[in-house]
Design a protein around this motif. Sequence first.
Motif, mmCIF file in Angstrom:
data_model
loop_
_atom_site.group_PDB
_atom_site.id
_atom_site.type_symbol
_atom_site.label_atom_id
_atom_site.label_comp_id
_atom_site.label_asym_id
_atom_site.label_seq_id
_atom_site.Cartn_x
_atom_site.Cartn_y
_atom_site.Cartn_z
ATOM 1 N N LEU A 117 37.402 64.092 -39.283
ATOM 2 C CA LEU A 117 37.334 63.435 -37.980
ATOM 3 C C LEU A 117 36.242 64.039 -37.097
ATOM 4 O O LEU A 117 35.575 63.315 -36.358
ATOM 5 N N SER A 118 36.055 65.345 -37.180
ATOM 6 C CA SER A 118 35.029 65.987 -36.343
ATOM 7 C C SER A 118 33.627 65.552 -36.741
ATOM 8 O O SER A 118 32.704 65.625 -35.934
ATOM 9 N N GLN A 119 33.456 65.083 -37.969
ATOM 10 C CA GLN A 119 32.149 64.649 -38.459
ATOM 11 C C GLN A 119 31.982 63.132 -38.419
ATOM 12 O O GLN A 119 30.928 62.613 -38.746
ATOM 13 N N ASN A 120 33.009 62.438 -37.999
ATOM 14 C CA ASN A 120 32.998 60.976 -38.030
ATOM 15 C C ASN A 120 32.117 60.396 -36.932
ATOM 16 O O ASN A 120 32.108 60.877 -35.806
ATOM 17 N N ARG A 142 48.280 50.055 -33.959
ATOM 18 C CA ARG A 142 47.986 50.136 -32.530
ATOM 19 C C ARG A 142 49.263 50.534 -31.795
ATOM 20 O O ARG A 142 50.326 50.010 -32.065
ATOM 21 N N GLY A 143 49.143 51.476 -30.879
ATOM 22 C CA GLY A 143 50.296 51.907 -30.098
ATOM 23 C C GLY A 143 51.131 52.984 -30.777
ATOM 24 O O GLY A 143 52.161 53.390 -30.260
ATOM 25 N N GLU A 144 50.685 53.450 -31.936
ATOM 26 C CA GLU A 144 51.394 54.514 -32.645
ATOM 27 C C GLU A 144 50.426 55.651 -32.934
ATOM 28 O O GLU A 144 49.211 55.487 -32.862
ATOM 29 N N THR A 145 50.986 56.802 -33.271
ATOM 30 C CA THR A 145 50.177 57.969 -33.588
ATOM 31 C C THR A 145 50.684 58.612 -34.868
ATOM 32 O O THR A 145 51.774 58.298 -35.338
ATOM 33 N N ALA A 146 49.889 59.516 -35.415
ATOM 34 C CA ALA A 146 50.292 60.289 -36.592
ATOM 35 C C ALA A 146 49.658 61.672 -36.479
ATOM 36 O O ALA A 146 48.543 61.813 -35.971
ATOM 37 N N ALA A 147 50.367 62.662 -36.955
ATOM 38 C CA ALA A 147 49.843 64.028 -36.975
ATOM 39 C C ALA A 147 48.833 64.179 -38.107
ATOM 40 O O ALA A 147 48.875 63.445 -39.093
ATOM 41 N N TYR A 148 47.962 65.147 -37.977
ATOM 42 C CA TYR A 148 46.957 65.413 -39.010
ATOM 43 C C TYR A 148 47.613 65.575 -40.381
ATOM 44 O O TYR A 148 47.143 65.030 -41.366
ATOM 45 N N GLY A 149 48.711 66.318 -40.434
ATOM 46 C CA GLY A 149 49.406 66.539 -41.698
ATOM 47 C C GLY A 149 49.998 65.273 -42.281
ATOM 48 O O GLY A 149 50.015 65.078 -43.496
ATOM 49 N N VAL A 150 50.488 64.395 -41.415
ATOM 50 C CA VAL A 150 51.041 63.114 -41.873
ATOM 51 C C VAL A 150 49.929 62.244 -42.448
ATOM 52 O O VAL A 150 50.104 61.601 -43.484
ATOM 53 N N VAL A 151 48.781 62.233 -41.799
ATOM 54 C CA VAL A 151 47.637 61.478 -42.313
ATOM 55 C C VAL A 151 47.265 61.993 -43.698
ATOM 56 O O VAL A 151 47.056 61.215 -44.632
ATOM 57 N N GLY A 170 49.359 68.906 -47.323
ATOM 58 C CA GLY A 170 48.878 70.243 -47.013
ATOM 59 C C GLY A 170 47.411 70.315 -46.636
ATOM 60 O O GLY A 170 46.868 71.398 -46.469
ATOM 61 N N ARG A 171 46.767 69.179 -46.486
ATOM 62 C CA ARG A 171 45.317 69.173 -46.202
ATOM 63 C C ARG A 171 45.007 68.670 -44.788
ATOM 64 O O ARG A 171 44.024 67.988 -44.541
ATOM 65 N N ALA A 172 45.850 69.040 -43.825
ATOM 66 C CA ALA A 172 45.646 68.620 -42.431
ATOM 67 C C ALA A 172 44.279 69.048 -41.908
ATOM 68 O O ALA A 172 43.619 68.307 -41.176
ATOM 69 N N ARG A 173 43.832 70.236 -42.291
ATOM 70 C CA ARG A 173 42.527 70.710 -41.815
ATOM 71 C C ARG A 173 41.392 69.872 -42.365
ATOM 72 O O ARG A 173 40.360 69.697 -41.712
ATOM 73 N N MET A 174 41.585 69.321 -43.544
ATOM 74 C CA MET A 174 40.575 68.429 -44.108
ATOM 75 C C MET A 174 40.464 67.169 -43.254
ATOM 76 O O MET A 174 39.364 66.667 -42.997
ATOM 77 N N VAL A 175 41.611 66.670 -42.789
ATOM 78 C CA VAL A 175 41.622 65.504 -41.902
ATOM 79 C C VAL A 175 40.866 65.834 -40.619
ATOM 80 O O VAL A 175 40.014 65.065 -40.170
ATOM 81 N N ALA A 176 41.164 66.989 -40.029
ATOM 82 C CA ALA A 176 40.502 67.396 -38.786
ATOM 83 C C ALA A 176 38.994 67.529 -38.980
ATOM 84 O O ALA A 176 38.205 67.082 -38.142
#
Length: 111
Positions: free
Chosen positions: A45-48, A19-28, A36-42
């Motif tokens: 999330l779009s389907q969540n 809570r109170g922190e963030t992470a980039a798609y690539g970091v996740v 290298g799978r940042a787009r997979m994360v996105a």
Amino acid sequence: MTDLSAADRILAAIRAIPRGETAAYGVVAQRAGLPGRARMVARLLSQNDDPALPWHRVLRSDGQSAFPQGSTQREEQLKRLRREGVKIDERGRVRAKRRTKSVDEEVWGGA
């Protein structure tokens, strides 16, 4: 013990963002063992549809929301982050917290 799917690992990495922190798609993706799978994360999330998933803590690598300027989703994301105490500048960019050094970095030096 069964191996977790890529989706399960990504969701676990998102749930682990404090809570109170963030992470980039690539970091996740990297934390999920999928560098290298940042787009997979996105895409995931779009389907969540899990209302308990802290999706709002995931941002682009430049600290901006991935949602378009002025969109309802962007405003909701920034509102949730502010409620958690995340600092956001006038352009809507999250101000990254300074990362504390690990014990190894303190003892041995380095970034």
